[in-house]
Design a protein around this motif. Sequence first.
Motif, short mmCIF file in Angstrom:
data_model
loop_
_atom_site.label_atom_id
_atom_site.label_comp_id
_atom_site.label_asym_id
_atom_site.label_seq_id
_atom_site.Cartn_x
_atom_site.Cartn_y
_atom_site.Cartn_z
N CYS A 4 58.75 23.77 18.16
CA CYS A 4 59.40 24.87 17.43
C CYS A 4 58.61 26.17 17.51
CB CYS A 4 59.65 24.48 15.97
SG CYS A 4 58.16 24.35 14.99
N ASN A 5 57.36 26.10 17.89
CA ASN A 5 56.60 27.34 18.00
C ASN A 5 56.83 28.02 19.35
OD1 ASN A 5 55.15 25.48 19.52
ND2 ASN A 5 53.18 26.34 18.99
N ARG A 6 57.71 27.47 20.19
CA ARG A 6 58.01 28.10 21.47
C ARG A 6 59.47 28.52 21.61
NH1 ARG A 6 54.11 25.34 25.82
NH2 ARG A 6 52.26 25.93 24.67
N VAL A 7 60.33 27.99 20.77
CA VAL A 7 61.76 28.24 20.89
C VAL A 7 62.16 29.43 20.04
CG1 VAL A 7 64.04 27.26 20.45
CG2 VAL A 7 62.21 25.80 21.31
N TRP A 8 62.99 30.32 20.64
CA TRP A 8 63.53 31.45 19.90
C TRP A 8 64.92 31.11 19.44
CZ3 TRP A 8 60.87 35.43 18.22
CH2 TRP A 8 59.73 35.82 18.90
N THR A 9 65.08 30.82 18.17
CA THR A 9 66.42 30.75 17.58
C THR A 9 66.35 31.50 16.26
OG1 THR A 9 66.08 28.73 16.30
CG2 THR A 9 66.84 28.45 18.57
N ARG A 10 67.44 32.07 15.88
CA ARG A 10 67.47 32.80 14.60
C ARG A 10 67.14 31.87 13.46
NH1 ARG A 10 68.52 37.87 12.70
NH2 ARG A 10 69.24 37.93 10.57
N ALA A 11 67.61 30.65 13.52
CA ALA A 11 67.36 29.68 12.44
C ALA A 11 65.86 29.41 12.28
CB ALA A 11 68.12 28.38 12.70
N LEU A 12 65.16 29.26 13.38
CA LEU A 12 63.71 29.01 13.30
C LEU A 12 62.97 30.24 12.80
CD1 LEU A 12 63.03 26.84 16.46
CD2 LEU A 12 62.98 26.11 14.07
N VAL A 13 63.38 31.41 13.23
CA VAL A 13 62.73 32.64 12.76
C VAL A 13 63.00 32.82 11.26
CG1 VAL A 13 62.60 35.15 13.02
CG2 VAL A 13 62.76 33.70 15.04
N GLU A 14 64.22 32.53 10.82
CA GLU A 14 64.53 32.59 9.39
C GLU A 14 63.70 31.60 8.60
OE1 GLU A 14 68.75 32.02 9.19
OE2 GLU A 14 69.17 34.12 9.66
N LYS A 15 63.47 30.43 9.17
CA LYS A 15 62.64 29.42 8.50
C LYS A 15 61.19 29.91 8.37
CE LYS A 15 61.40 24.56 8.87
NZ LYS A 15 61.45 23.37 9.70
N ASP A 16 60.71 30.63 9.39
CA ASP A 16 59.33 31.15 9.37
C ASP A 16 59.09 32.04 8.16
OD1 ASP A 16 58.86 29.94 11.83
OD2 ASP A 16 59.01 31.79 12.97
N CYS A 17 60.10 32.82 7.77
CA CYS A 17 59.90 33.83 6.73
C CYS A 17 60.76 33.58 5.49
CB CYS A 17 60.18 35.22 7.29
SG CYS A 17 61.87 35.46 7.88
N ALA A 18 61.22 32.36 5.29
CA ALA A 18 62.17 32.05 4.22
C ALA A 18 61.65 32.40 2.83
CB ALA A 18 62.54 30.57 4.29
N SER A 19 60.37 32.25 2.58
CA SER A 19 59.83 32.47 1.23
C SER A 19 59.30 33.88 1.01
CB SER A 19 58.71 31.47 0.96
OG SER A 19 57.65 31.67 1.86
N PRO A 21 59.22 38.10 0.50
CA PRO A 21 60.06 39.10 -0.18
C PRO A 21 61.16 39.60 0.76
CG PRO A 21 57.74 39.54 -0.60
CD PRO A 21 57.79 38.46 0.45
N ALA A 22 62.29 39.96 0.20
CA ALA A 22 63.48 40.29 0.99
C ALA A 22 63.25 41.41 2.00
CB ALA A 22 64.63 40.66 0.05
N ASP A 23 62.54 42.47 1.61
CA ASP A 23 62.34 43.58 2.55
C ASP A 23 61.51 43.16 3.75
OD1 ASP A 23 60.07 43.36 0.83
OD2 ASP A 23 59.49 45.42 1.30
N GLN A 24 60.50 42.33 3.51
CA GLN A 24 59.65 41.87 4.60
C GLN A 24 60.38 40.85 5.48
OE1 GLN A 24 55.71 40.85 3.01
NE2 GLN A 24 56.25 42.20 1.30
N ARG A 25 61.16 39.99 4.85
CA ARG A 25 61.96 39.03 5.60
C ARG A 25 62.95 39.78 6.51
NH1 ARG A 25 63.21 35.99 1.61
NH2 ARG A 25 65.09 37.11 1.02
N GLY A 26 63.58 40.82 5.97
CA GLY A 26 64.52 41.61 6.77
C GLY A 26 63.85 42.27 7.96
N ARG A 27 62.66 42.81 7.74
CA ARG A 27 61.92 43.46 8.84
C ARG A 27 61.54 42.43 9.91
NH1 ARG A 27 60.86 47.32 12.34
NH2 ARG A 27 58.65 47.59 12.73
N TRP A 28 61.11 41.24 9.48
CA TRP A 28 60.72 40.19 10.41
C TRP A 28 61.92 39.76 11.26
CZ3 TRP A 28 56.11 38.85 11.95
CH2 TRP A 28 55.92 37.63 12.60
N LEU A 29 63.07 39.60 10.61
CA LEU A 29 64.27 39.21 11.34
C LEU A 29 64.73 40.32 12.27
CD1 LEU A 29 66.19 37.35 8.50
CD2 LEU A 29 65.08 36.34 10.51
N GLU A 30 64.52 41.56 11.88
CA GLU A 30 64.84 42.69 12.74
C GLU A 30 63.98 42.66 14.00
OE1 GLU A 30 63.64 47.30 12.36
OE2 GLU A 30 64.82 46.51 10.69
#
Length: 120
Positions: A4-19, A21-30
Amino acid sequence: MTACNRVWTRALVEKDCASWPADQRGRWLELFGDESSPRPWVRETAYQRAGVYTRYLSITGEDWLTPNGVRLFVRSVEKKVCPRTVAGYVAALFGIGRLLRPEVNLHWLYRAAVRMIQLA
């Protein structure tokens, strides 16, 4: 199966930053959640640094990088890992902080990371 540390999927990236704060999670997903966007780091680096930042947030109870929070984090992890790893964690916090909030001056954290790497 690829780690999982090599695959790019939105679900895995969302899991990385799930906990986070919302603004930082949004920036990470961006930065990392869109398959078409250029990324500042390879997946392995993003995954590892996200893990360090998640650990920082859970240990300190803070919602951003602060000198007191970093001291508390270092005290907590230095009992479990070698000094070089702790220095790497602080460098990872600087790297992720720079991406999440580029407008914030984190020179104090950069200096701390460099000093710790020199001493490790």
